[in-house]
Design a protein around this motif. Structure first.
Motif, PDB file in Angstrom:
ATOM      1  N   ARG A 168       6.507   5.691  14.430  1.00  0.00           N
ATOM      2  CA  ARG A 168       5.187   6.216  14.738  1.00  0.00           C
ATOM      3  C   ARG A 168       5.188   7.737  14.597  1.00  0.00           C
ATOM      4  O   ARG A 168       6.073   8.406  15.141  1.00  0.00           O
ATOM      5  N   PRO A 169       4.242   8.325  13.846  1.00  0.00           N
ATOM      6  CA  PRO A 169       4.250   9.781  13.656  1.00  0.00           C
ATOM      7  C   PRO A 169       4.288  10.582  14.952  1.00  0.00           C
ATOM      8  O   PRO A 169       4.901  11.660  14.996  1.00  0.00           O
ATOM      9  N   ALA A 170       3.682  10.068  16.009  1.00  0.00           N
ATOM     10  CA  ALA A 170       3.693  10.781  17.280  1.00  0.00           C
ATOM     11  C   ALA A 170       5.100  10.934  17.844  1.00  0.00           C
ATOM     12  O   ALA A 170       5.365  11.833  18.649  1.00  0.00           O
ATOM     13  N   ASP A 171       6.015  10.067  17.412  1.00  0.00           N
ATOM     14  CA  ASP A 171       7.398  10.124  17.900  1.00  0.00           C
ATOM     15  C   ASP A 171       8.302  11.013  17.046  1.00  0.00           C
ATOM     16  O   ASP A 171       9.440  11.284  17.427  1.00  0.00           O
ATOM     17  N   VAL A 172       7.805  11.446  15.895  1.00  0.00           N
ATOM     18  CA  VAL A 172       8.631  12.223  14.976  1.00  0.00           C
ATOM     19  C   VAL A 172       9.034  13.589  15.532  1.00  0.00           C
ATOM     20  O   VAL A 172      10.214  13.985  15.416  1.00  0.00           O
ATOM     21  N   PRO A 173       8.122  14.381  16.144  1.00  0.00           N
ATOM     22  CA  PRO A 173       8.543  15.715  16.601  1.00  0.00           C
ATOM     23  C   PRO A 173       9.716  15.694  17.572  1.00  0.00           C
ATOM     24  O   PRO A 173      10.617  16.538  17.481  1.00  0.00           O
ATOM     25  N   PRO A 203       0.834  -1.201   0.000  1.00  0.00           N
ATOM     26  CA  PRO A 203       0.000   0.000   0.000  1.00  0.00           C
ATOM     27  C   PRO A 203       0.871   1.254   0.000  1.00  0.00           C
ATOM     28  O   PRO A 203       1.777   1.385   0.837  1.00  0.00           O
ATOM     29  N   VAL A 204       0.620   2.142  -0.923  1.00  0.00           N
ATOM     30  CA  VAL A 204       1.483   3.318  -1.056  1.00  0.00           C
ATOM     31  C   VAL A 204       1.348   4.242   0.147  1.00  0.00           C
ATOM     32  O   VAL A 204       2.346   4.758   0.667  1.00  0.00           O
ATOM     33  N   LEU A 205       0.143   4.455   0.602  1.00  0.00           N
ATOM     34  CA  LEU A 205      -0.103   5.335   1.748  1.00  0.00           C
ATOM     35  C   LEU A 205      -0.128   4.508   3.019  1.00  0.00           C
ATOM     36  O   LEU A 205      -0.965   3.611   3.180  1.00  0.00           O
ATOM     37  N   GLN A 206       0.790   4.794   3.916  1.00  0.00           N
ATOM     38  CA  GLN A 206       0.898   4.071   5.177  1.00  0.00           C
ATOM     39  C   GLN A 206       1.168   5.057   6.311  1.00  0.00           C
ATOM     40  O   GLN A 206       1.573   6.201   6.083  1.00  0.00           O
ATOM     41  N   VAL A 207       0.980   4.575   7.531  1.00  0.00           N
ATOM     42  CA  VAL A 207       1.330   5.342   8.724  1.00  0.00           C
ATOM     43  C   VAL A 207       2.159   4.429   9.616  1.00  0.00           C
ATOM     44  O   VAL A 207       1.758   3.292   9.892  1.00  0.00           O
ATOM     45  N   GLY A 208       3.298   4.918  10.058  1.00  0.00           N
ATOM     46  CA  GLY A 208       4.182   4.098  10.871  1.00  0.00           C
ATOM     47  C   GLY A 208       3.563   3.730  12.214  1.00  0.00           C
ATOM     48  O   GLY A 208       2.810   4.517  12.797  1.00  0.00           O
ATOM     49  N   THR A 209       3.888   2.558  12.706  1.00  0.00           N
ATOM     50  CA  THR A 209       3.394   2.106  14.012  1.00  0.00           C
ATOM     51  C   THR A 209       4.521   1.718  14.960  1.00  0.00           C
ATOM     52  O   THR A 209       4.266   1.398  16.116  1.00  0.00           O
ATOM     53  N   VAL A 213      10.379  12.429   9.122  1.00  0.00           N
ATOM     54  CA  VAL A 213       9.012  12.683   8.654  1.00  0.00           C
ATOM     55  C   VAL A 213       8.595  11.623   7.639  1.00  0.00           C
ATOM     56  O   VAL A 213       7.496  11.057   7.712  1.00  0.00           O
ATOM     57  N   ALA A 214       9.469  11.335   6.693  1.00  0.00           N
ATOM     58  CA  ALA A 214       9.148  10.371   5.642  1.00  0.00           C
ATOM     59  C   ALA A 214       8.960   8.968   6.212  1.00  0.00           C
ATOM     60  O   ALA A 214       8.068   8.223   5.773  1.00  0.00           O
ATOM     61  N   ARG A 215       9.780   8.592   7.169  1.00  0.00           N
ATOM     62  CA  ARG A 215       9.658   7.268   7.768  1.00  0.00           C
ATOM     63  C   ARG A 215       8.414   7.154   8.646  1.00  0.00           C
ATOM     64  O   ARG A 215       7.939   6.052   8.925  1.00  0.00           O
ATOM     65  N   GLY A 216       7.883   8.287   9.069  1.00  0.00           N
ATOM     66  CA  GLY A 216       6.611   8.276   9.781  1.00  0.00           C
ATOM     67  C   GLY A 216       5.452   7.868   8.896  1.00  0.00           C
ATOM     68  O   GLY A 216       4.366   7.525   9.391  1.00  0.00           O
ATOM     69  N   VAL A 268       7.084   2.104  17.652  1.00  0.00           N
ATOM     70  CA  VAL A 268       7.314   3.081  18.721  1.00  0.00           C
ATOM     71  C   VAL A 268       8.807   3.322  18.864  1.00  0.00           C
ATOM     72  O   VAL A 268       9.589   2.393  19.052  1.00  0.00           O
ATOM     73  N   ARG A 269       9.199   4.577  18.752  1.00  0.00           N
ATOM     74  CA  ARG A 269      10.605   4.971  18.943  1.00  0.00           C
ATOM     75  C   ARG A 269      10.579   6.201  19.845  1.00  0.00           C
ATOM     76  O   ARG A 269      10.595   7.336  19.379  1.00  0.00           O
TER      77      ARG A 269
END
Length: 234
Positions: A191-196, A112-118, A179-182, A120-121
């Protein structure tokens, strides 16, 4: 600084960051599909990343400087080598290119091209690791430019290859890559929440490296003049 006009420089930054992220994510997908050994998978992810950095810096350095990293661009802006508007353009191009690279990697592997990382980092160890990774990367770049500019591509590639293994975070060291890996729920995802927090740590490490390099790598004449002007100087 590279002599190409701004549109070409921005295109080079987007292209280079896109290929970098496609390599990181794509090699992670390939490795994860070929082995259940996590250490071997990480090694298979590490080597292509270090290699592509050498290639991209040599190929695109004459066009844009091959920053491929908003933290590196921030440092060159703080040094006065880039205007604020140009630096902002670089950062936007890097993030856009990185996202495109992540989507491209998914498409190449029929995911799937559109994904969201899960994955936890998070935690103080991860944040410290990212600060250290970015600090080392920027310091190596600045020291290389000071002493042996023609070796910078190899220095960066080898440093990131090593930093994959000595940092707890596997050395993202790059806000655009974070950001891209999120946007990838694969071996390389976050996980996007861990990106900032990753981005903040990377920028802090980069600025710390700028400060230290400014002192440690200053020409001898400048250090002598500073010492003479300091309290207790001769």
């Amino acid at each position: 600084m590279a002599g190409a006009d701004l549109p070409r420089r921005l295109a080079a930054e987007a292209l280079g960051t896109g290929l970098l992220v496609a390599t990181v994510v794509g090699s992670g997908i390939m490795a994860d599909g070929l082995t259940d050994d996590r250490a071997l998978a990480l090694l298979a992810n590490t080597l292509p990343t270090g290699a592509i950095l050498v290639v991209l810096i040599v190929a695109l350095g004459p066009v844009s400087g091959a920053h491929l990293n908003p933290a590196v661009t921030l440092v060159f802006a703080l040094r006065g080598d880039l205007r604020a508007g140009t630096a902002a353009g670089y950062g936007a191009a890097q993030v856009a290119g990185g996202i495109a690279g992540s989507l491209l990697a998914h498409a190449m592997f029929a995911l799937p091209v559109l994904q969201v990382g899960t994955t936890v980092r998070s935690g103080s160890g991860q944040w410290l690791a990212e600060a250290v990774a970015a600090f080392g990367l920027v310091f190596v770049i600045l020291a290389g430019l000071r002493h042996r500019a023609e070796a910078v591509a190899w220095l960066v590639g080898l440093y990131i290859t090593a930093a994959y293994w000595f940092t707890a975070s596997t050395a993202f060291a790059n806000p655009a890559v974070a950001v891209a890996r999120g946007l990838s729920d694969t071996f390389a995802g976050i996980r996007p929440a861990d990106v900032p927090a990753f981005v903040a740590a990377e920028c802090a490490g980069a600025v710390a490296a700028l400060w230290l390099a400014g002192w440690l790598l200053a020409p001898a004449a400048s250090r002598s003049a500073a010492a003479r002007g300091a309290p207790g100087g001769h």
